[in-house]
Design a protein around this motif. Structure first.
Motif, PDB file in Angstrom:
ATOM      1  N   UNK A 269     -15.743  -3.525   4.111  1.00 38.44           N
ATOM      2  CA  UNK A 269     -14.585  -3.638   5.018  1.00 38.44           C
ATOM      3  C   UNK A 269     -13.313  -3.935   4.242  1.00 38.44           C
ATOM      4  N   UNK A 270     -12.230  -3.313   4.680  1.00 38.58           N
ATOM      5  CA  UNK A 270     -10.941  -3.471   4.000  1.00 38.58           C
ATOM      6  C   UNK A 270     -10.424  -4.900   4.085  1.00 38.58           C
ATOM      7  N   UNK A 271     -10.956  -5.683   5.055  1.00 41.04           N
ATOM      8  CA  UNK A 271     -10.552  -7.085   5.168  1.00 41.04           C
ATOM      9  C   UNK A 271     -11.127  -7.945   4.049  1.00 41.04           C
ATOM     10  N   UNK A 272     -11.898  -7.341   3.153  1.00 44.95           N
ATOM     11  CA  UNK A 272     -12.461  -8.058   2.007  1.00 44.95           C
ATOM     12  C   UNK A 272     -11.771  -7.590   0.715  1.00 44.95           C
ATOM     13  N   UNK A 273     -10.480  -7.836   0.555  1.00 46.14           N
ATOM     14  CA  UNK A 273      -9.774  -7.302  -0.616  1.00 46.14           C
ATOM     15  C   UNK A 273     -10.305  -7.820  -1.942  1.00 46.14           C
ATOM     16  N   UNK A 274     -10.722  -9.088  -1.986  1.00 44.28           N
ATOM     17  CA  UNK A 274     -11.228  -9.635  -3.244  1.00 44.28           C
ATOM     18  C   UNK A 274     -12.571  -9.006  -3.602  1.00 44.28           C
ATOM     19  N   UNK A 275     -13.415  -8.763  -2.592  1.00 46.44           N
ATOM     20  CA  UNK A 275     -14.694  -8.090  -2.843  1.00 46.44           C
ATOM     21  C   UNK A 275     -14.448  -6.681  -3.371  1.00 46.44           C
ATOM     22  N   UNK A 276     -13.494  -5.971  -2.784  1.00 44.26           N
ATOM     23  CA  UNK A 276     -13.165  -4.621  -3.246  1.00 44.26           C
ATOM     24  C   UNK A 276     -12.667  -4.662  -4.690  1.00 44.26           C
ATOM     25  N   UNK A 277     -11.843  -5.650  -4.988  1.00 45.26           N
ATOM     26  CA  UNK A 277     -11.311  -5.781  -6.348  1.00 45.26           C
ATOM     27  C   UNK A 277     -12.429  -6.056  -7.357  1.00 45.26           C
TER      28      UNK A 277
ATOM     29  N   UNK B 184     -13.673   2.047   1.844  1.00 46.63           N
ATOM     30  CA  UNK B 184     -13.226   0.907   2.648  1.00 46.63           C
ATOM     31  C   UNK B 184     -13.256   1.252   4.131  1.00 46.63           C
ATOM     32  N   UNK B 185     -13.912   0.408   4.892  1.00 44.28           N
ATOM     33  CA  UNK B 185     -13.973   0.588   6.337  1.00 44.28           C
ATOM     34  C   UNK B 185     -12.805  -0.109   7.021  1.00 44.28           C
ATOM     35  N   UNK B 186     -12.576   0.260   8.276  1.00 47.41           N
ATOM     36  CA  UNK B 186     -11.430  -0.277   9.014  1.00 47.41           C
ATOM     37  C   UNK B 186     -11.799  -1.481   9.866  1.00 47.41           C
ATOM     38  N   UNK B 187     -12.986  -2.023   9.690  1.00 43.85           N
ATOM     39  CA  UNK B 187     -13.361  -3.238  10.400  1.00 43.85           C
ATOM     40  C   UNK B 187     -14.026  -3.018  11.734  1.00 43.85           C
ATOM     41  N   UNK B 188     -14.580  -1.834  11.965  1.00 45.94           N
ATOM     42  CA  UNK B 188     -15.278  -1.567  13.229  1.00 45.94           C
ATOM     43  C   UNK B 188     -16.690  -2.136  13.150  1.00 45.94           C
ATOM     44  N   UNK B 189     -17.041  -3.019  14.079  1.00 47.70           N
ATOM     45  CA  UNK B 189     -18.356  -3.658  14.075  1.00 47.70           C
ATOM     46  C   UNK B 189     -19.472  -2.622  14.191  1.00 47.70           C
ATOM     47  N   UNK B 190     -19.233  -1.551  14.944  1.00 46.15           N
ATOM     48  CA  UNK B 190     -20.260  -0.532  15.167  1.00 46.15           C
ATOM     49  C   UNK B 190     -20.637   0.174  13.867  1.00 46.15           C
ATOM     50  N   UNK B 191     -19.754   0.120  12.867  1.00 42.35           N
ATOM     51  CA  UNK B 191     -20.049   0.798  11.604  1.00 42.35           C
ATOM     52  C   UNK B 191     -21.076   0.053  10.760  1.00 42.35           C
ATOM     53  N   UNK B 192     -21.564  -1.060  11.268  1.00 41.64           N
ATOM     54  CA  UNK B 192     -22.718  -1.682  10.636  1.00 41.64           C
ATOM     55  C   UNK B 192     -24.001  -0.931  10.950  1.00 41.64           C
ATOM     56  N   UNK B 193     -23.964  -0.069  11.974  1.00 45.72           N
ATOM     57  CA  UNK B 193     -25.106   0.786  12.328  1.00 45.72           C
ATOM     58  C   UNK B 193     -25.121   1.982  11.378  1.00 45.72           C
TER      59      UNK B 193
END
Length: 625
Positions: free
Chosen positions: A265-273, A305-314
């Motif tokens: 998820x894009x809300x995890x910038x440090x993880x992405x880095x 990077x995902x946009x934070x949609x919960x359904x995309x965990x499926x």
């Protein structure tokens, strides 16, 4: 520098480890999101400056023999004790400092880095006992950290340090000492079950992908982690990214895939880095790309990077999103193992599952099965939050009881209040109560009581929590996150939310409970994907275990905890009221009347329960009931 074969890898491992061993001391400053937000990087910079000002060599790279006798300053991953951050650990003394501030750095350097003394005010204490070492703190002592073992213990940004401590040994072992089938057999024999929530046997999934005849296959890592309050996968990606990458590479080798994707998820910038850094390091050193270690195995990894949609965990929604389309689930079969990313066979596991793989390959299936119950071996990471003394990231053997987690590790309920419930598994999970405190936390035990581990969120609630509002909160989240593709989820969750909002507003009817239960069964049985099938769990479990609270809301129009604003009653205690009239002057709707120097009254039909009168009353005469 390129590592071209396993002999070369072993040579570099010894060299890197020798550099580390020559460091006089090692200082691990927590670089997890929580501590970074609390200023840990400013602490890191200040320590570096002060160490150098004291005439010491501050080594941060392991680049050369110049690190001999130096102070190794490192940005580690999350230590887990998040509410106590920023934290730092000093080796070899094992000192563990909590709630460190920039102004503490001078004393830390003088006492604990230049010298071997302790800054006592920064160490953990409980019940009059001081715990200078991390492992002795009760929060850590009752844990078994396997996946999280290196989070906080190695430099999260250094592939050299990961290699020095045995990293990529399992990949090497898989490629040169084991066949693809042997690797899958070890994972199968270990009974590793997916840590993303459903607990599907990982070895079975791997063998299904390997059996597909397609020349193109993919490995996908689900790092979406959409549950409110969950941060287990984020901490692994930030604190030990190479362990997860190594697990993905082993999965690629065993299944016949040559390309991997991490959906984070894009809300995890440090993880992405950190992941980007780790992937680039692995490519530069020759551990990602073509002909890895001269084995003939090609594998590369990409980040999406995902946009934070919960359904995309499926699974199917996730792969659809990677393809650039709107993340929506599809009807199955075919399953992802047959028809996944770009229509090709896809091996999909989550971050924690892949991080278990190098450990299992290294130590063996039999060793792994000694931890936890037979059908759910290994450990599980949980994000422990809510009304509990110690919040943070923990890892315990499967089968650990809820009581051990809440009281031995979590330190009990905050403020000495009574335990009421725990929401496990996020919006897809259910509520467990006091009668479940001895319940072992594993896939099968939780399923029997209508709950699930999910990704690992644990939200602890005390006696002041309204369980009807809890159900409404999670249903609101799930309804907002529904992709809308199937009618049961789109319309069913909306209707359930409407009823719950009606109840907390004081307009509920007893027939609403039957309607809620019918809707819950229908949505669970007919929804297209896992989001919809589990959406009703919080409602079903709260009605089952806290039905009296629902009836109280509906019949008595009362919320015993005072959380439901519409059900609050504000009144004036005439024995305490002095008739000063201040409350009537601040009431925005003129609901308070009376004569000066005589007790005033509140008209409950007019009162909007804003609380302005309570704030202004100097005699504590205005009460909520």
């Amino acid at each position: 520098m390129k590592i071209t074969d396993r002999k070369h890898l072993d040579q570099y491992r010894k060299e890197f480890l020798a550099h580390i061993d020559t460091q006089k001391k090692k200082v691990y400053v927590c670089g997890g999101t929580g501590c970074v937000a609390g200023g840990s990087m400013e602490i890191y910079d200040e320590l570096k400056k002060l160490i150098e000002e004291n005439g010491l060599n501050c080594d941060i790279s392991l680049d050369s023999d110049a690190c001999e006798g130096s102070i190794g300053l490192k940005k580690s991953g999350c230590h887990g004790f998040c509410e106590m951050g920023p934290v730092l650990r000093i080796e070899p003394s094992k000192l563990f400092y909590l709630k460190v501030k920039k102004e503490d750095c001078q004393e830390i350097v003088e006492k604990s880095i230049v010298d071997d003394d302790i800054v006592e005010r920064l160490i953990y204490s409980r019940d009059g006992i001081q715990y200078p070492e991390q492992e002795e703190i009760p929060f850590y002592k009752h844990q078994t950290r396997l996946v999280l073992e290196d989070c906080g213990q190695i430099d999260a940004q250094s592939i050299k340090e990961y290699i020095a401590y045995g990293g990529y040994t399992s990949l090497e072992k898989s490629m040169f000492d084991m066949t693809k089938d042997e690797v899958i057999n070890v994972i199968t024999d270990s009974n590793l079950r997916g840590r993303g929530g459903a607990g599907f046997p990982a070895g079975r999934k791997w063998s299904q992908v390997k059996a597909q005849k397609s020349p193109v296959k993919y490995v996908v890592c689900n790092g979406d982690e959409g549950d409110p309050g969950a941060f287990m996968d984020r901490s692994i990606m930030e604190g030990d990214p190479h362990k997860m990458l190594e697990g993905m590479m082993i999965a690629g080798y065993a299944s016949g895939a040559t390309e991997g994707y991490i959906y984070v998820r894009a809300e995890y910038p440090l993880a992405v880095e950190r992941l980007t850094n780790a992937i680039n390091q692995a490519r530069d050193i020759g551990l990602l790309g073509e002909n890895i270690l001269g084995s003939g195995f090609d594998f590369d990894i990409h980040i999406v990077k995902g946009a934070g949609a919960f359904v995309c965990g499926e699974g199917s929604a996730l792969t659809t999103s990677i393809e650039g389309n709107r993340g929506m689930p599809r009807v199955k079969p075919p399953r992802t193992v047959e028809h996944g990313l770009y229509g090709k066979p896809t091996l999909l596991n989550n971050v924690e599952t892949f991080a278990n793989v190098p450990i299992i390959i290294d130590k063996g299936a039999d060793w792994y099965k000694t931890i936890g119950p037979e059908r759910s071996p290994g450990t599980k990471a949980f994000a422990l939050t809510g009304n509990i003394v110690n919040t943070g990231l923990i890892e315990v053997p499967m089968g650990t009881t809820l009581r051990q987690v809440i009281y031995d590790i979590g330190g009990g309920i905050r403020g000495g209040k009574k335990f009421k419930a725990v929401q496990i598994g996020g919006p897809s999970g259910g509520c467990l109560t006091e009668e479940h405190l001895e319940l072992p936390l594993d896939f099968d035990s939780l399923k029997k009581v209508g709950a699930m581990i999910g990704s690992g969120g644990l939200v602890v609630m005390d006696e002041d929590t309204c369980m009807v509002e809890v159900a409404r909160f999670f249903m609101n989240f799930t309804q907002n996150e529904s992709c809308g593709k199937c009618v049961p989820c789109r319309e069913g969750t909306r209707r359930m939310l409407d009823i719950l909002e009606k109840i907390v507003a004081g307009n509920g009817e007893l027939s609403d409970l039957e309607t809620l239960e019918q809707l819950a069964d229908t949505v669970t049985a007919t929804a297209l994907c896992g989001l919809g099938k589990t959406a009703a769990n919080p409602v079903k479990s709260t009605i089952k275990y806290f039905r009296d609270e629902y009836i109280e809301h509906i019949v008595e129009k009362k919320c015993r905890t005072g959380n439901c604003q519409a059900l609050k009653t504000i009144y004036i205690d005439k024995g305490l009221c002095k008739g000063c009239s201040l409350c009537s002057r601040v009431c925005p709707v003129n609901a308070i009347s009376g004569k000066v120097k005589e007790p005033f009254e509140i008209d409950p039909a007019t009162c909007i329960k804003c609380g302005a009168c309570i704030e202004k009353c100097k005699f504590n005469a205005i009460k909520e009931g």
